[in-house]
Scaffold this motif. Structure first.
Motif, PDB file in Angstrom:
ATOM      1  N   GLY A   9       0.825  -1.218   0.000  1.00 52.17           N
ATOM      2  CA  GLY A   9       0.000   0.000   0.000  1.00 52.17           C
ATOM      3  C   GLY A   9       0.844   1.246   0.000  1.00 52.17           C
ATOM      4  O   GLY A   9       2.046   1.207  -0.274  1.00 52.17           O
ATOM      5  N   PHE A  10       0.209   2.345   0.309  1.00 52.53           N
ATOM      6  CA  PHE A  10       0.832   3.659   0.183  1.00 52.53           C
ATOM      7  C   PHE A  10       2.043   3.835   1.110  1.00 52.53           C
ATOM      8  O   PHE A  10       3.036   4.459   0.743  1.00 52.53           O
ATOM      9  CB  PHE A  10      -0.222   4.741   0.457  1.00 52.53           C
ATOM     10  N   ILE A  11       1.976   3.267   2.342  1.00 53.01           N
ATOM     11  CA  ILE A  11       3.087   3.406   3.292  1.00 53.01           C
ATOM     12  C   ILE A  11       4.340   2.722   2.741  1.00 53.01           C
ATOM     13  O   ILE A  11       5.436   3.299   2.754  1.00 53.01           O
ATOM     14  CB  ILE A  11       2.703   2.797   4.676  1.00 53.01           C
ATOM     15  N   SER A  12       4.159   1.497   2.206  1.00 55.16           N
ATOM     16  CA  SER A  12       5.304   0.787   1.613  1.00 55.16           C
ATOM     17  C   SER A  12       5.845   1.568   0.423  1.00 55.16           C
ATOM     18  O   SER A  12       7.056   1.647   0.214  1.00 55.16           O
ATOM     19  CB  SER A  12       4.895  -0.605   1.149  1.00 55.16           C
ATOM     20  N   PHE A  13       4.931   2.142  -0.356  1.00 49.21           N
ATOM     21  CA  PHE A  13       5.327   2.951  -1.515  1.00 49.21           C
ATOM     22  C   PHE A  13       6.226   4.113  -1.073  1.00 49.21           C
ATOM     23  O   PHE A  13       7.286   4.352  -1.640  1.00 49.21           O
ATOM     24  CB  PHE A  13       4.061   3.477  -2.209  1.00 49.21           C
ATOM     25  N   LEU A  14       5.803   4.816  -0.004  1.00 49.40           N
ATOM     26  CA  LEU A  14       6.566   5.974   0.477  1.00 49.40           C
ATOM     27  C   LEU A  14       7.930   5.570   1.041  1.00 49.40           C
ATOM     28  O   LEU A  14       8.883   6.339   0.988  1.00 49.40           O
ATOM     29  CB  LEU A  14       5.773   6.733   1.546  1.00 49.40           C
ATOM     30  N   LYS A  15       7.987   4.355   1.604  1.00 48.99           N
ATOM     31  CA  LYS A  15       9.276   3.888   2.145  1.00 48.99           C
ATOM     32  C   LYS A  15      10.268   3.651   1.015  1.00 48.99           C
ATOM     33  O   LYS A  15      11.459   3.884   1.171  1.00 48.99           O
ATOM     34  CB  LYS A  15       9.074   2.596   2.946  1.00 48.99           C
ATOM     35  N   ILE A  16       9.790   3.187  -0.118  1.00 47.92           N
ATOM     36  CA  ILE A  16      10.691   2.932  -1.257  1.00 47.92           C
ATOM     37  C   ILE A  16      11.079   4.253  -1.935  1.00 47.92           C
ATOM     38  O   ILE A  16      12.245   4.542  -2.128  1.00 47.92           O
ATOM     39  CB  ILE A  16      10.041   1.981  -2.282  1.00 47.92           C
ATOM     40  N   LYS A  18      11.405   7.386  -1.086  1.00 45.84           N
ATOM     41  CA  LYS A  18      11.416   8.222   0.114  1.00 45.84           C
ATOM     42  C   LYS A  18      11.872   9.656  -0.102  1.00 45.84           C
ATOM     43  O   LYS A  18      11.575  10.525   0.700  1.00 45.84           O
ATOM     44  CB  LYS A  18      12.258   7.553   1.202  1.00 45.84           C
ATOM     45  N   ASP A  19      12.627   9.920  -1.166  1.00 43.98           N
ATOM     46  CA  ASP A  19      13.070  11.301  -1.392  1.00 43.98           C
ATOM     47  C   ASP A  19      13.303  11.570  -2.883  1.00 43.98           C
ATOM     48  O   ASP A  19      13.186  10.676  -3.715  1.00 43.98           O
ATOM     49  CB  ASP A  19      14.339  11.613  -0.572  1.00 43.98           C
ATOM     50  N   GLU A  20      13.676  12.795  -3.158  1.00 46.53           N
ATOM     51  CA  GLU A  20      13.846  13.256  -4.542  1.00 46.53           C
ATOM     52  C   GLU A  20      14.930  12.460  -5.281  1.00 46.53           C
ATOM     53  O   GLU A  20      14.759  12.068  -6.430  1.00 46.53           O
ATOM     54  CB  GLU A  20      14.204  14.751  -4.484  1.00 46.53           C
ATOM     55  N   GLN A  21      16.027  12.210  -4.568  1.00 43.94           N
ATOM     56  CA  GLN A  21      17.157  11.513  -5.202  1.00 43.94           C
ATOM     57  C   GLN A  21      16.776  10.083  -5.604  1.00 43.94           C
ATOM     58  O   GLN A  21      17.079   9.635  -6.714  1.00 43.94           O
ATOM     59  CB  GLN A  21      18.347  11.485  -4.235  1.00 43.94           C
ATOM     60  N   THR A  22      16.094   9.380  -4.700  1.00 39.76           N
ATOM     61  CA  THR A  22      15.668   8.006  -5.005  1.00 39.76           C
ATOM     62  C   THR A  22      14.775   7.984  -6.238  1.00 39.76           C
ATOM     63  O   THR A  22      14.923   7.125  -7.102  1.00 39.76           O
ATOM     64  CB  THR A  22      14.880   7.404  -3.807  1.00 39.76           C
ATOM     65  N   CYS A  23      13.849   8.944  -6.303  1.00 38.64           N
ATOM     66  CA  CYS A  23      12.924   8.992  -7.436  1.00 38.64           C
ATOM     67  C   CYS A  23      13.682   9.259  -8.729  1.00 38.64           C
ATOM     68  O   CYS A  23      13.424   8.637  -9.758  1.00 38.64           O
ATOM     69  CB  CYS A  23      11.859  10.068  -7.226  1.00 38.64           C
ATOM     70  N   ARG A  24      14.646  10.199  -8.668  1.00 37.80           N
ATOM     71  CA  ARG A  24      15.413  10.523  -9.873  1.00 37.80           C
ATOM     72  C   ARG A  24      16.231   9.329 -10.351  1.00 37.80           C
ATOM     73  O   ARG A  24      16.224   8.984 -11.536  1.00 37.80           O
ATOM     74  CB  ARG A  24      16.337  11.724  -9.620  1.00 37.80           C
ATOM     75  N   GLU A  25      16.896   8.654  -9.392  1.00 35.87           N
ATOM     76  CA  GLU A  25      17.707   7.487  -9.764  1.00 35.87           C
ATOM     77  C   GLU A  25      16.835   6.385 -10.366  1.00 35.87           C
ATOM     78  O   GLU A  25      17.226   5.708 -11.317  1.00 35.87           O
ATOM     79  CB  GLU A  25      18.475   6.962  -8.537  1.00 35.87           C
ATOM     80  N   PHE A  26      15.651   6.233  -9.809  1.00 35.83           N
ATOM     81  CA  PHE A  26      14.741   5.196 -10.319  1.00 35.83           C
ATOM     82  C   PHE A  26      14.305   5.529 -11.755  1.00 35.83           C
ATOM     83  O   PHE A  26      14.255   4.660 -12.623  1.00 35.83           O
ATOM     84  CB  PHE A  26      13.526   5.063  -9.404  1.00 35.83           C
ATOM     85  N   GLN A  81       9.133  13.513  -6.549  1.00 30.68           N
ATOM     86  CA  GLN A  81       8.440  12.672  -5.569  1.00 30.68           C
ATOM     87  C   GLN A  81       6.926  12.934  -5.606  1.00 30.68           C
ATOM     88  O   GLN A  81       6.128  12.006  -5.539  1.00 30.68           O
ATOM     89  CB  GLN A  81       8.982  12.905  -4.155  1.00 30.68           C
ATOM     90  N   ASN A  82       6.558  14.207  -5.760  1.00 29.84           N
ATOM     91  CA  ASN A  82       5.130  14.522  -5.879  1.00 29.84           C
ATOM     92  C   ASN A  82       4.532  13.907  -7.144  1.00 29.84           C
ATOM     93  O   ASN A  82       3.400  13.437  -7.131  1.00 29.84           O
ATOM     94  CB  ASN A  82       4.916  16.040  -5.871  1.00 29.84           C
ATOM     95  N   TRP A  83       5.293  13.934  -8.222  1.00 33.47           N
ATOM     96  CA  TRP A  83       4.825  13.283  -9.459  1.00 33.47           C
ATOM     97  C   TRP A  83       4.596  11.781  -9.206  1.00 33.47           C
ATOM     98  O   TRP A  83       3.590  11.220  -9.625  1.00 33.47           O
ATOM     99  CB  TRP A  83       5.874  13.431 -10.573  1.00 33.47           C
ATOM    100  N   PHE A  84       5.556  11.157  -8.531  1.00 34.72           N
ATOM    101  CA  PHE A  84       5.451   9.711  -8.259  1.00 34.72           C
ATOM    102  C   PHE A  84       4.192   9.426  -7.427  1.00 34.72           C
ATOM    103  O   PHE A  84       3.448   8.490  -7.707  1.00 34.72           O
ATOM    104  CB  PHE A  84       6.697   9.207  -7.504  1.00 34.72           C
ATOM    105  N   ILE A  85       3.997  10.248  -6.386  1.00 37.04           N
ATOM    106  CA  ILE A  85       2.827  10.048  -5.515  1.00 37.04           C
ATOM    107  C   ILE A  85       1.542  10.227  -6.332  1.00 37.04           C
ATOM    108  O   ILE A  85       0.598   9.437  -6.228  1.00 37.04           O
ATOM    109  CB  ILE A  85       2.856  11.025  -4.309  1.00 37.04           C
ATOM    110  N   ALA A  86       1.530  11.270  -7.177  1.00 38.45           N
ATOM    111  CA  ALA A  86       0.340  11.527  -7.995  1.00 38.45           C
ATOM    112  C   ALA A  86       0.047  10.334  -8.904  1.00 38.45           C
ATOM    113  O   ALA A  86      -1.098   9.883  -9.015  1.00 38.45           O
ATOM    114  CB  ALA A  86       0.549  12.787  -8.830  1.00 38.45           C
ATOM    115  N   ILE A  87       1.087   9.808  -9.546  1.00 39.08           N
ATOM    116  CA  ILE A  87       0.898   8.676 -10.469  1.00 39.08           C
ATOM    117  C   ILE A  87       0.414   7.449  -9.691  1.00 39.08           C
ATOM    118  O   ILE A  87      -0.476   6.728 -10.144  1.00 39.08           O
ATOM    119  CB  ILE A  87       2.210   8.380 -11.246  1.00 39.08           C
ATOM    120  N   TYR A  88       0.979   7.245  -8.510  1.00 38.74           N
ATOM    121  CA  TYR A  88       0.557   6.090  -7.704  1.00 38.74           C
ATOM    122  C   TYR A  88      -0.913   6.220  -7.291  1.00 38.74           C
ATOM    123  O   TYR A  88      -1.719   5.303  -7.469  1.00 38.74           O
ATOM    124  CB  TYR A  88       1.445   5.944  -6.458  1.00 38.74           C
TER     125      TYR A  88
END
Ligand SMILES: [Zn+2]
Length: 307
Positions: A9-16, A18-26, A81-88
């Motif tokens: 769910g959403f909590i697990s999503f946020l743990k993965i 977790k920040d701007e750098q992680t999202c960019r690298e992904f 990160q906001n984009w990722f959350i929005a897409i999720y």
């Protein structure tokens, strides 16, 4: 990759994420598989990372670029990160997500949230899934989607707006492969020639097409092309020989109407095509877990070139 992103769910999503750098690298991993390619000249040798980390420099053309260049994420003031959350959130909510709801979640303005959702819808609209040609048992049907007459003021009500009238709503035409996917088109009017052309170009020859008794489908039957089963609803007929019916596509129309009335409340005719495609996208990915659907949509976001 599949297991890690099959989150609960959403909590697990946020743990993965977790920040701007992680999202960019992904995103870099999704776009380039670990080896950045210059977006300006296509070179992949000797690419350097500048101090700011997110900017890369190509040694061949000497220009800077970022993973977001040329994608839906480009030149927006929304964090990755906001984009990722929005897409999720947008892809995991069965009935869609309104810009007001998203604005609250992300603590951004409603116009900004609307802009984000509109860009995601553009990606869904151009999804590769809609290139697929359908085969087997096909259900074809049309439905009117749009404003609700009963909610109008008495002097603004349209006469004869129920059923197949075009005054109040817009017709959406759809074809659905049994146990498979659905494809939709928003039309200006119900036109038999146009609808039959859509069927011919989007359905494999020798397939079986089921429709209701509406006259626009006449002439579809042709020995070399399709078998055509006509379910005569006017005579309370609902299926022929157990298999031949249009129940699934009728359920799909209910699915769109639920989203339109429940989440979006009303849909302007201009945007109807995007909402219909959004609903089809949701329907076609209904068997995926939220995590896998998110990754698939994110991939399309980074691969789809928008104008
Ligand atoms: Zn270059």
């Amino acid at each position: 990759m599949e297991n890690k992103y099959n989150f609960k769910g959403f909590i697990s999503f946020l743990k993965i994420f977790k920040d701007e750098q992680t999202c960019r690298e992904f995103l870099e991993h999704l776009r380039w598989g670990g080896k950045p390619v210059c977006v300006n000249c296509g070179n992949s040798e000797k690419i350097y990372r500048l101090k700011s980390e997110r900017t890369l420099k190509c040694s061949k053309c000497d220009r800077n670029f970022r993973v977001t260049n040329g994608t839906v994420f480009h030149s927006t003031h929304i964090s990755l990160q906001n984009w990722f959350i929005a897409i999720y959130l947008f892809s995991s909510n069965k009935n869609g997500l309104s810009s007001c709801q998203l604005a609250k979640h992300l603590e951004i303005t409603q116009p900004n949230a609307w802009y984000v959702l509109d860009r995601i819808r553009n990606v869904m609209d151009k999804s590769k899934q809609f290139d697929e040609i359908l085969e087997g048992i096909i259900e074809a049907d049309e439905s009117y989607i749009g404003g609700k007459n009963k909610n109008r003021h008495w002097d603004k009500k349209f006469k004869y707006s129920q059923g197949r009238s075009v005054v109040d709503k817009k017709p959406v035409f759809g074809i659905l492969q049994r146990n498979g996917m659905v494809k939709v088109w928003t039309l200006d009017k119900l036109d038999g020639v146009e609808m039959k052309t859509i069927i011919r170009t989007n359905v494999v020859k020798k397939s079986i097409v089921c429709t209701d008794e509406y006259r626009v489908y006449r002439g579809l039957k042709n020995k070399k092309r399709f078998k055509h089963y006509v379910i005569d609803h006017s005579k309370s007929q609902h299926k022929i020989d157990e298999f031949y019916h249009t129940n699934n596509i009728e359920n799909f129309w209910n699915f769109i109407k639920r989203a339109v009335t429940g989440t979006y409340h009303k849909v302007d005719k201009i945007y109807l095509n995007k909402y219909a495609k959004e609903a089809a996208y949701r329907y076609n990915t209904r068997k995926m877990s939220d995590g896998i659907r998110f990754i698939e949509l994110l991939k399309e976001c980074v691969q789809t070139k928008l104008k």
